[in-house]
Design an enzyme around this catalytic site. Structure first.
Site, PDB file in Angstrom:
ATOM      1  N   GLU A 220       0.636   5.811  -0.118  1.00 16.38           N
ATOM      2  CA  GLU A 220      -0.228   6.986   0.014  1.00 16.38           C
ATOM      3  C   GLU A 220      -0.058   7.920  -1.183  1.00 16.38           C
ATOM      4  O   GLU A 220       1.075   8.139  -1.630  1.00 16.38           O
ATOM      5  CB  GLU A 220       0.125   7.742   1.309  1.00 16.38           C
TER       6      GLU A 220
ATOM      7  N   LYS B 176       0.867  -1.190   0.000  1.00 18.86           N
ATOM      8  CA  LYS B 176       0.000   0.000   0.000  1.00 18.86           C
ATOM      9  C   LYS B 176       0.896   1.229   0.000  1.00 18.86           C
ATOM     10  O   LYS B 176       1.951   1.225   0.653  1.00 18.86           O
ATOM     11  CB  LYS B 176      -0.892  -0.009   1.245  1.00 18.86           C
TER      12      LYS B 176
ATOM     13  N   GLU C 193      -9.382   7.945   3.767  1.00 17.38           N
ATOM     14  CA  GLU C 193      -9.299   8.295   5.195  1.00 17.38           C
ATOM     15  C   GLU C 193      -9.805   9.710   5.462  1.00 17.38           C
ATOM     16  O   GLU C 193      -9.433  10.674   4.772  1.00 17.38           O
ATOM     17  CB  GLU C 193      -7.833   8.158   5.666  1.00 17.38           C
TER      18      GLU C 193
HETATM   19  O1  KIV Z   1      -0.778   2.754   8.766  1.00 16.91           O
HETATM   20  C1  KIV Z   1      -1.970   2.502   8.949  1.00 16.91           C
HETATM   21  O2  KIV Z   1      -2.381   1.877   9.929  1.00 16.91           O
HETATM   22  C2  KIV Z   1      -2.922   2.990   7.960  1.00 16.91           C
HETATM   23  C3  KIV Z   1      -4.369   2.974   8.343  1.00 16.91           C
HETATM   24  C4  KIV Z   1      -4.706   4.244   9.033  1.00 16.91           C
HETATM   25  C5  KIV Z   1      -5.252   2.728   7.179  1.00 16.91           C
HETATM   26  O3  KIV Z   1      -2.544   3.417   6.912  1.00 16.91           O
END
Ligand code: KIV
Length: 282
Positions: A118, A116, A185
């Site tokens: 951002e 994942k 988010e």
């Molecule tokens: O790092 C994390 O826990 C996240 C969540 C807030 C989705 O990115």
């Protein structure tokens, strides 16, 4: 979902069947095991690790080495859940080549199923390149904690129509770039619904209302293990911290009073052996 390894196809299919997805964070083996046993679909080894496990002020200081170490432990606990490895700050921001190398490290060394990262429109070329390299990517838009200071702090995003429109554009750009799902988010609930309807892949919300395709929470927030700061969008399903502190206090008291260890926690020695030992010590 049943007790079989969840794939990215299952995650995409969930949206087609209007089946809500559940996702929680885990940072070690026991929490990976518990999330798996609870039957959540997706386990995120998030860089929230920095705050809720490592005691840092934010996520910026989290490194690739931290992430790989913790992903490995979680993966050992998760037989069924899809494990997402979070790409730490500056592991994908400097060049596309470095992003591919680091995404590959999280998978090869950590063992996670997908990564994942951002960012929206600006990171679409990076996402596209990672996906082309054969690594599935989950996006993360709206409030992006790694760049929270640039967004004015840990605040709700998409407040006015223009800012909200940019978030819809981010979602579409990520879908076009090939993400299999995305986290949204801290946005107003109506915007959450609009974003979920604007794309054909699952939008998993955290503070984005209940009309998105699933929900994610930081486990340590949800169980009240980390309560330094509890965001508005967190529901504490239990408060585990005082339970643990009470257990430790009871242990301390019993040790001081010689109540613990009791006979059932102690190893015995045959009387004859004890006598022989005592004799040898005279
Ligand atoms: O790092 C994390 O826990 C996240 C969540 C807030 C989705 O990115």
């Amino acid at each position: 979902m049943g007790a079989k390894k969840i794939t990215i196809q299952d995650v995409k299919q969930a949206k087609k069947e209007s089946r809500k997805l559940t996702m929680v964070t885990a940072y070690d083996y026991p929490f990976g095991l518990m999330a798996d046993e609870a039957g959540v679909d997706i386990v995120l080894v998030g860089d929230s690790l920095g705050m809720v496990v490592l005691g840092l002020d934010g996520t910026v200081e989290v490194t690739m080495e931290h992430m790989i170490h913790h992903i490995k432990a979680v993966v050992r606990g998760c037989k069924n859940a899809l494990v997402v490895g979070d790409m730490p700050f500056m592991s994908y921001n400097t060049s596309i080549r470095e992003a591919i190398v680091n995404a590959g490290r999280l998978m090869k060394e950590g063992g996670c199923d997908v990564v994942k990262l951002e960012g929206g429109v600006d990171f679409a070329p990076t996402v596209e390149a990672i996906v082309k390299a054969g690594i599935p990517v989950q996006g993360h838009i709206g409030l992006t904690p790694q760049t929270a200071s640039a967004l004015g702090g840990f605040k709700m995003q998409g407040k006015d129509a223009q800012a909200a429109r940019l978030i819809v554009d981010d979602a579409k750009a990520l879908e076009d770039a090939g993400v299999f799902s995305m986290i949204l988010e801290a946005v107003p609930a109506p915007l959450g619904e609009i974003v979920a309807k604007a794309v054909n892949i699952p939008v998993i919300g955290i503070g984005a209302g209940n009309k998105v395709d699933g929900q994610v929470l930081v486990t340590h927030d949800m169980i009240g293990l980390f309560d330094k700061f509890v965001p508005k969008f967190v529901k504490q399903y239990t408060k585990i911290r005082p339970i643990i502190i009470d257990a430790m206090k009871a242990y301390k008291k019993e040790v001081i009073e010689e109540v613990f260890p009791a006979e059932e926690h102690s190893f015995n020695m045959p009387e004859k052996t004890l006598e022989e030992l005592k004799e040898s010590l005279k």
